[in-house]
Design a protein around this motif. Structure first.
Motif, PDB file in Angstrom:
ATOM      1  N   ARG A   1      36.419  86.100  21.598  1.00 38.20           N
ATOM      2  CA  ARG A   1      36.322  86.983  20.431  1.00 38.20           C
ATOM      3  C   ARG A   1      34.948  87.611  20.406  1.00 38.20           C
TER       4      ARG A   1
ATOM      5  N   LYS B   1      46.453  78.679  24.151  1.00 41.80           N
ATOM      6  CA  LYS B   1      45.016  78.498  23.961  1.00 41.80           C
ATOM      7  C   LYS B   1      44.604  77.033  24.139  1.00 41.80           C
ATOM      8  N   GLU B   2      45.528  76.136  23.811  1.00 38.23           N
ATOM      9  CA  GLU B   2      45.202  74.709  23.902  1.00 38.23           C
ATOM     10  C   GLU B   2      44.841  74.315  25.329  1.00 38.23           C
TER      11      GLU B   2
ATOM     12  N   GLU C   1      41.306  75.031  25.860  1.00 40.49           N
ATOM     13  CA  GLU C   1      40.483  74.114  25.065  1.00 40.49           C
ATOM     14  C   GLU C   1      40.517  72.716  25.644  1.00 40.49           C
TER      15      GLU C   1
END
Lengths: 362, 275
Positions: free
Chosen positions: B96, B163-164, B167
């Motif tokens: 972002r 997204k996990e 991460e």
């Protein structure tokens, strides 16, 4: 293994305060559970500790070292995700070993640890499978294996059991408890399920709207909730609340008028209330009695939920609130009956208008 | 009965589309085996397989060198595009930052300009860099054609990856580079293969830049070389040679498609996250 200190922790997302000024100490080896309704910030708090989100203010210390600005890999943490997040293109073996390979460990040492972890989690026969060939419980175990092989200072669990079905969840809960006993590593566990919180935790942190409402052992929270929110949140069936007025208080008891007219002297610990002060009376469904002496509330039984070993009865009180009672045997009450529930004074909680609890004895 | 008619209709439609797509190539193939006055026989079937044109293509000029040039340019452009695009896609799809959307639009905007509009500017640029009439100059120019869509396609795919996973890799102690190369890249394969293929084809077929930025025969690429094929006299267009050359340069593309086809596996992310 390490302790954890959070000081004045804040997190804003696009102007919205998600975490507001959280101070928290977690001791070395403690099993700490963050619990709260959805949107309370418990997962965000965990992600701040993991370093997956950057803080907007405050500090994080792990094992005495300031980790506030450190990358996740420098923090000595390992995390288990709600969605497992296994690498789909890697076998179970590669998934588990990934963390060690990222640290460039020696191949033989990796293999040795891998075998040990696989043995602990009973994954040995599955090592060469891909995640898509595993069941939900097996995937969860791989995710845990991936975390424990790194021997982190702190384990972070983000709602790890919420994707499993009920029976498997119970089983995995026991496995996680056993794991904590054998590893004795600090663990932080996020859940919205207060049964998981009560059964697993050494200490529970109740969060609401980004704030810590109360920190304490499961029994402490159950017996001495500090405010209305915690009282309502902790407990398998929600505590009953109704509005009352104080009649008199003498420092040891506060006498209140129940709906329907009866007076009830609630024992308190060095607290008082002004006569006429508006209070909230709370009592847990499992503490209401069908038989007994002393003050009671009467009204029609509107609904009965039969659970076999117990009943949940819903009684309409004279002031219009619906009271839930857990009756420890099935079949005793029927819908439409006139009910009468006794309130043992020592089981009652009192809260002021701002939600703060009057201290209780015992 | 109706079902039969429907099947028949579908088959006819397929046949029509197939014929439309394949006929030009078939015609080229047939023509490439004809010489002299046979070139102007309108028959659909070849009379004899005359390989003279193929010999001529390679003996009249250094066509092997030309093909090698094309392969070099296309392969380098594809490789560089993918490396840059994967990095850009990670930033644009996962990180972002302010102005991300504006940047994406700019990248898309680059592909909006017709080649002919940027030609003179690009020429100045390439000359200023001292890359005129060299293969690197052509590669640089072709990157302008391939980068926008490779970045765009890969960004879209990158966003779709859970997204996990990323991460989890960070929590596992991986660095950003490890996350991209060991976790995200393998999952991008289904997108990477066709994107690479498209980039290769674009670069392989590119004509205008190749015509403008190269001069000597040593730096010529396939489309230019074919266009500049000359016959016995100025008035004669050597159809047989052109068709033979065209057929030869189709082979690498077909080979690539066949090779990549196996790599285009879908459903690779199955089992990553529940749901």
């Amino acid at each position: 293994m390490a302790s954890l200190e959070l000081r004045g922790l804040r997190k804003r997302f696009d102007g919205a305060e998600i975490i507001r000024d959280v101070d928290l100490d977690i001791a070395d080896g403690e099993f700490c559970v963050f619990v709260g309704p959805s949107g309370c910030g418990k997962s965000t708090l965990l992600r701040l500790v993991a370093g997956l989100e950057s803080v907007s203010g405050g500090s994080i210390r792990i094992g005495g070292e300031d980790m506030t600005a450190k990358a996740p890999r420098e923090r000595g943490i390992a995390m288990v995700f709600q969605s497992y997040a296994l690498y789909p293109h890697m076998t179970v073996r590669e998934n588990i070993a990934f963390g060690l390979q990222a640290k460039r460990s020696e191949r033989a040492a990796v293999e040795e640890k891998l075998q040990e972890v696989a043995r602990i989690l009973e994954l040995t026969p599955l090592l060469d499978r891909l995640p898509k060939q595993l069941s939900g419980g097996q995937r969860q175990r791989v995710a845990i294996g991936r975390a424990i092989i790194r021997a982190p200072q702190v384990f972070l669990f983000d709602e790890p059991l919420s994707n499993l079905d009920a029976s498997l969840r119970g089983q995995m809960r026991i496995e996680i408890a056993r794991l904590h006993q054998s590893l004795k590593t600090t663990m932080i566990y996020v859940t919205h399920d207060q049964v998981e919180a009560m059964t697993l935790a050494d200490r529970i942190v109740v969060l609401n709207a980004g704030r810590v409402e109360q920190v304490g052992s499961p029994l402490e929270l159950y017996r001495h909730p500090r405010n209305l929110f915690v009282a309502g949140f902790i407990g398998a069936t929600r505590m009953n609340f109704f509005a009352v007025h104080a009649e008199e208080s003498d420092g040891k008891t506060v006498t209140v008028a129940l709906p329907g007219g009866a007076s009830l002297a609630v024992p308190v610990d060095r607290a008082s209330a002004q006569p006429g002060e508006a209070l909230t009376l709370g009592i847990r469904p499992e503490h209401l009695r069908l038989e007994g002496e002393g003050p009671a509330i009467s009204g029609p039984i509107e609904v009965v939920e039969e659970l076999g070993e117990e009943q949940l009865a819903y009684l309409r009180a004279p002031d219009g609130t619906l009271l839930t009672a857990r009756i420890p045997e099935g079949g005793r009450l029927q819908r439409g009956m006139a009910g009468r529930l006794h309130l043992p004074p020592e089981a009652c909680h009192l809260f002021r208008v701002d939600g703060a609890a009057l201290p209780r004895r015992g | 009965m109706i079902r039969l008619a429907r099947h028949l209709g579908f088959a006819l439609l397929l046949l029509a589309i197939g014929a439309f797509a394949l006929f030009p190539f078939y015609h080229a193939l047939v023509t490439s085996f004809r010489s002299g006055s046979f070139l102007f026989v309108p028959a659909m079937l070849p009379e004899a397989l005359d390989p003279r044109n193929y010999e001529l293509v390679f003996t009249q000029q250094d066509f092997g060198r030309t093909i090698l040039n094309s392969v070099l340019v296309a392969a380098t452009v594809t490789g560089v595009s993918l490396v840059l695009a994967v990095g850009a896609a990670y930033a644009l799809g996962r990180v972002r930052f302010r102005g991300r959307y504006a940047l994406l639009l700019t990248i898309l905007g680059v592909s909006m300009f017709p080649q002919i509009a940027v030609l003179s500017g690009m020429f100045e640029l390439i000359r200023a860099l001292g890359l005129y009439d060299t293969l690197p100059g052509l590669m640089l120019a072709n990157l302008m054609l391939t980068l926008p869509f490779t970045i765009w396609v890969l960004t879209t795919f990158m966003r779709e990856l859970p997204k996990e996973l990323e991460e989890a890799a960070y929590a596992d102690g991986a660095s950003a580079l490890t996350v991209v190369t060991r976790v995200l890249l393998p999952l991008l394969w289904p997108a990477l293969a066709p994107t690479a293929l498209l980039a290769f084809i674009v670069s392989w077929n590119e004509f205008l830049f190749a015509l403008t930025f190269t001069l000597s025969e040593e730096t010529r690429t396939v489309p230019v070389a074919i266009a500049l094929l000359s016959g016995g006299s100025r008035q004669e267009l050597p159809w047989g040679l052109v068709m033979a050359a065209s057929t030869v340069v189709t082979i690498p593309i077909v080979a690539l498609v066949v090779a990549f086809q196996r790599k285009i596996v879908s459903g690779l992310t199955a089992g990553a996250v529940k749901g």
